[in-house]
Scaffold this motif. Structure first.
Motif, PDB file in Angstrom:
ATOM      1  N   TYR A  35     -22.116   4.906   2.502  1.00 42.95           N
ATOM      2  CA  TYR A  35     -23.128   5.215   3.519  1.00 42.95           C
ATOM      3  C   TYR A  35     -23.047   4.233   4.677  1.00 42.95           C
ATOM      4  O   TYR A  35     -23.134   4.613   5.853  1.00 42.95           O
ATOM      5  CB  TYR A  35     -24.516   5.176   2.881  1.00 42.95           C
ATOM      6  N   GLN A  36     -22.829   2.954   4.353  1.00 37.68           N
ATOM      7  CA  GLN A  36     -22.727   1.940   5.403  1.00 37.68           C
ATOM      8  C   GLN A  36     -21.525   2.204   6.310  1.00 37.68           C
ATOM      9  O   GLN A  36     -21.615   2.061   7.544  1.00 37.68           O
ATOM     10  CB  GLN A  36     -22.601   0.548   4.763  1.00 37.68           C
ATOM     11  N   ILE A  37     -20.404   2.586   5.747  1.00 41.45           N
ATOM     12  CA  ILE A  37     -19.216   2.878   6.549  1.00 41.45           C
ATOM     13  C   ILE A  37     -19.476   4.060   7.476  1.00 41.45           C
ATOM     14  O   ILE A  37     -19.053   4.062   8.640  1.00 41.45           O
ATOM     15  CB  ILE A  37     -18.007   3.147   5.628  1.00 41.45           C
ATOM     16  N   VAL A  38     -20.174   5.071   6.975  1.00 43.48           N
ATOM     17  CA  VAL A  38     -20.504   6.224   7.818  1.00 43.48           C
ATOM     18  C   VAL A  38     -21.373   5.802   9.000  1.00 43.48           C
ATOM     19  O   VAL A  38     -21.159   6.237  10.138  1.00 43.48           O
ATOM     20  CB  VAL A  38     -21.214   7.313   6.985  1.00 43.48           C
ATOM     21  N   VAL A  39     -22.350   4.932   8.761  1.00 43.60           N
ATOM     22  CA  VAL A  39     -23.214   4.441   9.837  1.00 43.60           C
ATOM     23  C   VAL A  39     -22.398   3.681  10.876  1.00 43.60           C
ATOM     24  O   VAL A  39     -22.592   3.837  12.086  1.00 43.60           O
ATOM     25  CB  VAL A  39     -24.344   3.561   9.263  1.00 43.60           C
ATOM     26  N   ILE A  40     -21.472   2.847  10.431  1.00 45.35           N
ATOM     27  CA  ILE A  40     -20.633   2.084  11.356  1.00 45.35           C
ATOM     28  C   ILE A  40     -19.792   3.023  12.215  1.00 45.35           C
ATOM     29  O   ILE A  40     -19.638   2.822  13.433  1.00 45.35           O
ATOM     30  CB  ILE A  40     -19.736   1.100  10.583  1.00 45.35           C
ATOM     31  N   ILE A  41     -19.240   4.072  11.600  1.00 41.52           N
ATOM     32  CA  ILE A  41     -18.437   5.039  12.354  1.00 41.52           C
ATOM     33  C   ILE A  41     -19.292   5.764  13.387  1.00 41.52           C
ATOM     34  O   ILE A  41     -18.857   6.013  14.519  1.00 41.52           O
ATOM     35  CB  ILE A  41     -17.762   6.035  11.382  1.00 41.52           C
ATOM     36  N   ILE A  42     -20.530   6.116  13.011  1.00 40.48           N
ATOM     37  CA  ILE A  42     -21.430   6.779  13.958  1.00 40.48           C
ATOM     38  C   ILE A  42     -21.704   5.880  15.162  1.00 40.48           C
ATOM     39  O   ILE A  42     -21.664   6.329  16.320  1.00 40.48           O
ATOM     40  CB  ILE A  42     -22.749   7.169  13.260  1.00 40.48           C
ATOM     41  N   ILE A  43     -21.971   4.605  14.911  1.00 39.34           N
ATOM     42  CA  ILE A  43     -22.230   3.662  16.012  1.00 39.34           C
ATOM     43  C   ILE A  43     -21.003   3.535  16.902  1.00 39.34           C
ATOM     44  O   ILE A  43     -21.109   3.517  18.141  1.00 39.34           O
ATOM     45  CB  ILE A  43     -22.641   2.292  15.443  1.00 39.34           C
ATOM     46  N   LEU A  44     -19.819   3.474  16.299  1.00 36.40           N
ATOM     47  CA  LEU A  44     -18.589   3.383  17.080  1.00 36.40           C
ATOM     48  C   LEU A  44     -18.396   4.607  17.969  1.00 36.40           C
ATOM     49  O   LEU A  44     -18.065   4.485  19.155  1.00 36.40           O
ATOM     50  CB  LEU A  44     -17.395   3.215  16.141  1.00 36.40           C
TER      51      LEU A  44
ATOM     52  N   LEU B  93     -31.394   4.944  10.379  1.00 34.22           N
ATOM     53  CA  LEU B  93     -30.186   4.979   9.550  1.00 34.22           C
ATOM     54  C   LEU B  93     -29.779   3.590   9.076  1.00 34.22           C
ATOM     55  O   LEU B  93     -29.403   3.394   7.905  1.00 34.22           O
ATOM     56  CB  LEU B  93     -29.043   5.616  10.334  1.00 34.22           C
ATOM     57  N   ILE B  94     -29.852   2.618   9.971  1.00 28.89           N
ATOM     58  CA  ILE B  94     -29.453   1.255   9.620  1.00 28.89           C
ATOM     59  C   ILE B  94     -30.445   0.638   8.638  1.00 28.89           C
ATOM     60  O   ILE B  94     -30.054  -0.138   7.754  1.00 28.89           O
ATOM     61  CB  ILE B  94     -29.330   0.400  10.900  1.00 28.89           C
ATOM     62  N   SER B  95     -31.720   0.978   8.758  1.00 22.25           N
ATOM     63  CA  SER B  95     -32.717   0.440   7.827  1.00 22.25           C
ATOM     64  C   SER B  95     -32.437   0.906   6.393  1.00 22.25           C
ATOM     65  O   SER B  95     -32.598   0.137   5.434  1.00 22.25           O
ATOM     66  CB  SER B  95     -34.128   0.875   8.256  1.00 22.25           C
ATOM     67  N   ILE B  96     -32.021   2.166   6.256  1.00 25.79           N
ATOM     68  CA  ILE B  96     -31.663   2.664   4.917  1.00 25.79           C
ATOM     69  C   ILE B  96     -30.465   1.895   4.367  1.00 25.79           C
ATOM     70  O   ILE B  96     -30.435   1.506   3.186  1.00 25.79           O
ATOM     71  CB  ILE B  96     -31.366   4.169   4.981  1.00 25.79           C
ATOM     72  N   ALA B  97     -29.455   1.657   5.208  1.00 24.27           N
ATOM     73  CA  ALA B  97     -28.285   0.890   4.774  1.00 24.27           C
ATOM     74  C   ALA B  97     -28.675  -0.527   4.390  1.00 24.27           C
ATOM     75  O   ALA B  97     -28.129  -1.102   3.431  1.00 24.27           O
ATOM     76  CB  ALA B  97     -27.240   0.878   5.888  1.00 24.27           C
ATOM     77  N   PHE B  98     -29.609  -1.121   5.128  1.00 23.42           N
ATOM     78  CA  PHE B  98     -30.068  -2.476   4.821  1.00 23.42           C
ATOM     79  C   PHE B  98     -30.706  -2.529   3.431  1.00 23.42           C
ATOM     80  O   PHE B  98     -30.494  -3.482   2.664  1.00 23.42           O
ATOM     81  CB  PHE B  98     -31.057  -2.929   5.888  1.00 23.42           C
TER      82      PHE B  98
ATOM     83  N   LEU C 289     -22.912  -9.897   4.117  1.00 24.57           N
ATOM     84  CA  LEU C 289     -22.463  -9.837   5.509  1.00 24.57           C
ATOM     85  C   LEU C 289     -22.920  -8.539   6.176  1.00 24.57           C
ATOM     86  O   LEU C 289     -23.325  -8.535   7.353  1.00 24.57           O
ATOM     87  CB  LEU C 289     -20.938  -9.956   5.567  1.00 24.57           C
ATOM     88  N   LEU C 290     -22.885  -7.435   5.432  1.00 24.80           N
ATOM     89  CA  LEU C 290     -23.361  -6.166   5.983  1.00 24.80           C
ATOM     90  C   LEU C 290     -24.861  -6.213   6.268  1.00 24.80           C
ATOM     91  O   LEU C 290     -25.339  -5.637   7.256  1.00 24.80           O
ATOM     92  CB  LEU C 290     -23.050  -5.027   5.002  1.00 24.80           C
ATOM     93  N   SER C 291     -25.621  -6.885   5.404  1.00 23.15           N
ATOM     94  CA  SER C 291     -27.060  -7.010   5.634  1.00 23.15           C
ATOM     95  C   SER C 291     -27.338  -7.798   6.909  1.00 23.15           C
ATOM     96  O   SER C 291     -28.274  -7.485   7.656  1.00 23.15           O
ATOM     97  CB  SER C 291     -27.729  -7.701   4.441  1.00 23.15           C
ATOM     98  N   ILE C 292     -26.507  -8.814   7.179  1.00 19.34           N
ATOM     99  CA  ILE C 292     -26.698  -9.616   8.394  1.00 19.34           C
ATOM    100  C   ILE C 292     -26.470  -8.771   9.642  1.00 19.34           C
ATOM    101  O   ILE C 292     -27.283  -8.773  10.578  1.00 19.34           O
ATOM    102  CB  ILE C 292     -25.754 -10.835   8.381  1.00 19.34           C
ATOM    103  N   VAL C 293     -25.356  -8.022   9.667  1.00 16.89           N
ATOM    104  CA  VAL C 293     -25.068  -7.204  10.853  1.00 16.89           C
ATOM    105  C   VAL C 293     -26.080  -6.069  10.990  1.00 16.89           C
ATOM    106  O   VAL C 293     -26.460  -5.686  12.105  1.00 16.89           O
ATOM    107  CB  VAL C 293     -23.622  -6.671  10.800  1.00 16.89           C
ATOM    108  N   ASN C 294     -26.562  -5.542   9.859  1.00 20.80           N
ATOM    109  CA  ASN C 294     -27.603  -4.507   9.925  1.00 20.80           C
ATOM    110  C   ASN C 294     -28.895  -5.054  10.527  1.00 20.80           C
ATOM    111  O   ASN C 294     -29.566  -4.378  11.327  1.00 20.80           O
ATOM    112  CB  ASN C 294     -27.889  -3.953   8.531  1.00 20.80           C
TER     113      ASN C 294
END
Length: 291
Positions: free
Chosen positions: A50-59, A77-82, A110-115
Motif C-alpha cells: 500500500y505504501q509503494i502505491v501511495v508513493i507512485i501516486i505522489i510521483l 491516503l498517507i495517514s492510512i499508510a502511517f 523510515l517510511l513513517s518519517i517521510v509519511n
C-alpha cells in the motif's frame, strides 16, 4: 494537465521525499523477504505494498503538475499508510530478534518519517511557515509558493508591466511659454520621464502618480484604451479564493474556480485580468494554468 519530468525535477522537496520513500520501501521489502514467513505478519506485507502505491501516486501527480489539486486526498491516503507502518514497527520489533524482522522494521520507521513529513506539508496551508520554507527551494513558479502581502521578493520575481504612456495633447504646441497651461504640461512631461526611468520597481508608487489627478475623464479613458486587448496570452483557473491586500493597490481579489487572463507567469506574482476588466497581480500558487 502536462506530463513532464521537469515538473518533478524542478521541485527539490518532491525529489527528496519520493526518493527517500522509495529507498525506505526497498529496505522494508528486503527485510520482509529475508524474514521467516511463517512468523511474519501478513498485514505488514499489505502495508508495504500500500505504501509503494501511495508513493507512485505522489510521483505521478508531481509529473502531471496536479499535486495541488489532490493535497487533501493525499493526506488521507498517507495517514492510512502511517498507521500501517507504526503497527508493523511495534509487531516486528517486540516479537522476535530475527534480522529480517528488524530490517523490515527499520524500513517501516523510515517510511513513517517521510509519511509524517508529507502529512505536515500536504495538510498545511500554502502560507504556513513550514510550507513557505519548503517552497522557497522550489524552482517552479506556481505551485505552493510563499505569499508576502508586502511583496518583499527579489526583483526578478516581480511582474513586468508595460510602462504607462500618458495621452498626447495635440494642442500642446499652441501653448504660450510661461502660461499656467504650459507649466502644467511640462510638469506632466517630467513625471512621465521619471516614471519611465524607474526600472527598479515594476509598479508606480503613489508618489509617482502625482499630477495625474489633473487629467480629465477623457484622458483617463484614452489611457485605459491604450492597453492592447490581447496582451494576456494565457488563462488560469483560481484554485482558492483570494482577498487582495487593502494596502496594495496592485493586487486583485478573485473567487475560487474563477477564470483569469494572465501574463508574465515566470515569477511568484502574475499579472492578471478578471472577466470584469479589473487588472492587477495575483499569487501564482493560488491559480493553475489551463491548457
Amino acid at each position: 494537465m502536462s506530463f513532464s519530468i521537469s515538473n518533478f525535477l524542478s521541485d527539490p522537496f518532491a525529489i527528496t521525499t519520493v526518493s527517500f520513500g522509495l529507498i525506505s520501501a526497498i529496505i522494508a521489502i528486503a527485510g520482509a523477504g529475508a524474514a521467516n514467513q511463517s512468523d511474519f505478519p501478513h498485514f505488514s506485507w499489505w502495508g508495504i505494498v500500500y505504501q509503494i502505491v501511495v508513493i507512485i501516486i505522489i510521483l505521478l501527480l508531481y509529473l502531471c503538475n496536479t499535486i495541488e489539486l489532490y493535497k487533501f486526498t493525499l493526506v488521507g491516503l498517507i495517514s492510512i499508510a502511517f498507521i500501517y507502518n507504526t503497527n508493523s514497527i511495534n509487531w516486528l520489533i517486540y516479537t522476535t530478534n530475527d534480522s529480517g524482522f528488524l530490517c523490515c522494521a527499520a524500513g517501516c520507521i523510515l517510511l513513517s518519517i517521510v509519511n509524517l513529513i508529507w502529512i505536515l506539508y500536504f495538510g498545511g496551508h500554502p502560507e504556513s511557515p513550514t510550507n513557505q520554507f519548503i517552497d522557497s527551494f522550489s524552482l517552479k513558479s506556481h505551485n505552493h509558493g510563499h505569499l508576502n502581502s508586502n511583496h518583499n521578493l527579489d526583483d526578478d520575481n516581480y511582474v513586468n508591466v508595460n510602462p504607462v504612456t500618458l495621452p498626447h495633447h495635440s494642442s500642446s504646441s499652441n501653448l504660450q511659454v510661461g502660461s499656467p497651461q504650459f507649466q502644467d504640461n511640462n510638469l506632466r512631461q517630467s513625471q512621465l520621464t521619471t516614471n519611465n526611468r524607474s526600472t527598479n520597481t515594476p509598479y508606480m508608487s503613489s508618489s509617482q502618480l502625482n499630477g495625474l489627478e489633473n487629467f480629465s475623464s477623457s484622458d483617463v479613458r484614452d489611457l485605459n484604451n491604450s492597453n492592447p486587448p490581447n496582451s494576456f496570452r494565457y488563462k488560469a483557473k483560481a484554485l482558492y479564493s483570494y482577498d487582495a491586500n487593502p494596502e496594495d493597490i496592485n493586487e486583485i481579489s478573485f473567487f475560487k474556480d474563477e477564470i483569469l487572463e494572465v501574463e508574465d507567469i515566470e515569477g511568484k506574482w502574475w499579472q492578471a485580468r478578471r472577466s470584469n476588466g479589473q487588472v492587477g497581480i495575483c499569487p501564482s500558487n493560488y491559480v493553475k494554468l489551463l491548457d
